[in-house]
Design an enzyme around this catalytic site. Structure first.
Site: not given
Ligand code: GDP
Ligand code: IMO
Ligand code: MG
Length: 422
Positions: A13, A16, A40-41, A223
């Site tokens: 998270d 990415k 979840g991206h 991840q």
């Molecule tokens: P990922 O799994 O690495 O793609 O990240 P996620 O989407 O799960 O979580 C990142 C969160 O931060 C999302 O809600 C993005 O929209 C948000 N985000 C990404 N970069 C920034 C930033 O620079 N500032 C803010 N406020 N939100 C950001």
């Molecule tokens: P993105 O790509 C954050 C975490 C789960 C748990 C552990 C194992 O959005 O960054 P799993 O379901 O993979 O067996 O869970 O890994 N986890 C993540 N945490 N971002 C993710 O993906 C994750 N995918 C799995 O919360 O701790």
């Molecule tokens: Mg994510």
């Protein structure tokens, strides 16, 4: 831009999806190589917010090819629903999506087993996303998994599925869970298989041809480094190689075809699920949650939050060979003063500058902090790095220096335009 592996340098998270969206402008192909719909991206595209789980984040941009590589584990029903959701939102999906025939399938019994194992672990649970990821990769390693290629041969698939369902239903019954209907799964999967058939290909051959033609590929890590099955806070990890090497094994593209590794990290630290997080801090978590930030994109769970951990990110640079860094969510610290940065751990009276291998020891590590002045101003409207307050520039440069890689991007908001290039 060349062939770039993008990895999360923390616990997932990191943002990415947003950085992939920015980089896709210059790439030809975006590839996922590991993980499944545990990912979840988030990408803000126009006025809309999209959360991609299995499909590479590049799908939102016209003219880009997206590939789901052999190292990904695919729940076909979830994938069909993701395709339908995107189409409904006006995203074209046709020849721009390819799915590896070697990718393994996630079946309903994997999800049921994931849930049962977590339940039985009680307090020792991992806190998985319950998407069946661990059991699916378990079957792959045990050489008892079903693959996309099987799904493309309905008769063979049904035969194999019947055997697998019998075995897994007896395990589920022994665990006190309800058995799953073969007929229902078989019908659902065959239907999903037909929907996916037009996208299925030998993606290894596709990618090699593309490389020969000089196409530029972006490898979208899922991840993060410390969720890696080998290098993470085992057993509180996911079941794939989330580090840079996973991009090679999960796609069939050789290491020497890769040109650079880009690490994405938040300006602070977050983690979903259980396991070590030495810099966890209730105040910063409270502040971010109050702002409506740091809730999981896949499960909606509140993410645990803490200060930036340079011990961890420095280690991540080493494992992944990170050349360049993108720091995201710098704006999350806009109102924080002073800001703490973890530059070492203390464990049993000793100072450590690398994380211990044992998860229990890692949990007992106490952070050694340095403090930096905050900027106490909004950064979200900055257009250039030099627009940022001096304290914010210094902070970003300092955490990049402690991490040991070149700072090339800073992000101050979720939208594409809120990205500062250095
Ligand atoms: P990922 O799994 O690495 O793609 O990240 P996620 O989407 O799960 O979580 C990142 C969160 O931060 C999302 O809600 C993005 O929209 C948000 N985000 C990404 N970069 C920034 C930033 O620079 N500032 C803010 N406020 N939100 C950001
Ligand atoms: P993105 O790509 C954050 C975490 C789960 C748990 C552990 C194992 O959005 O960054 P799993 O379901 O993979 O067996 O869970 O890994 N986890 C993540 N945490 N971002 C993710 O993906 C994750 N995918 C799995 O919360 O701790
Ligand atoms: Mg994510």
């Amino acid at each position: 831009m060349a062939n770039t592996i993008l990895v999360g340098a923390q616990w997932g998270d990191e943002g990415k999806g947003k950085i992939i969206d920015v980089l896709t402008g210059k790439a030809d192909i975006v590839v996922r190589s590991q993980g499944g719909n545990n990912a979840g991206h988030t990408v803000i595209h126009g006025e809309k917010k999209f959360v991609l789980h299995l499909i590479p984040s590049g799908i939102l941009r016209r003219g880009k090819i997206c590939v789901i590589g052999n190292g990904v584990v695919i729940d076909p029903v979830a994938l069909v629903s993701e395709i339908d959701g995107l189409r409904k939102a006006g995203i074209k999906i046709g020849k721009n999506l390819l799915i590896s025939d070697c990718a393994h399938l996630v079946l309903p019994y994997h999800r049921a087993l994931d849930e049962q194992r977590e339940l039985r672990k009680g307090h020792a649970k991992i806190g998985t996303t319950k998407r069946g990821i661990g059991p699916a990769y378990g079957d792959k390693a045990a050489r008892t998994g079903l693959r996309v290629a099987d799904l493309m041969q309905p008769e063979l698939f049904s035969q194999k599925l019947r055997v697998k369902m019998r075995e897994n239903n007896s395990i589920l019954k022994a665990l006190g869970a309800r058995p799953i209907s073969f007929a229902k799964v078989n019908a659902e999967f065959l239907a999903a298989g037909e929907r996916l058939r037009p996208f299925v290909a030998n993606t290894v051959v596709y990618l090699h041809k593309a490389l020969q033609q000089g196409k530029e590929i972006l490898f979208e890590g899922a991840q993060g480094t410390f969720l890696d099955i080998d290098h993470g806070t085992y057993p509180y990890v996911t079941s794939s190689n989330t580090t840079a090497g996973g991009a090679c094994t999960g796609t069939g593209v050789a290491p020497h075809r890769m040109d650079r590794v880009l690490g994405v990290m938040k300006a602070y630290t977050t983690r979903v699920g259980e396991g070590a997080l030495p810099t966890e801090d209730a105040t910063i978590a409270g502040m971010l949650h109050e702002m409506g930030r740091e809730f999981g994109a896949t499960t909606g769970r509140a993410r645990r939050c803490g200060w930036f951990d340079a011990v961890a990110t420095h280690y991540a640079t080493m494992i992944n060979g990170i050349d360049d860094l993108a720091i995201t969510n710098l704006d999350g610290l806009d109102s924080v003063d002073p800001i703490k940065v973890c530059v070492g751990y203390r464990l049993d009276g000793k100072k450590l500058d690398v994380p211990p291998s044992d998860a229990a020891q890692w949990t007992r590590c106490r952070p050694v902090y340095l403090e930096m002045p905050g900027w106490k101003r909004s950064t979200e409207k900055a257009k250039k790095f030099s627009d940022l307050p001096n304290e914010a520039q210094n902070y970003a440069r300092r955490i990049a220096a402690l991490t040991g890689a070149r700072l090339t991007m800073a992000s101050v908001g979720p939208a594409r335009g809120q990205t500062l290039l250095l």
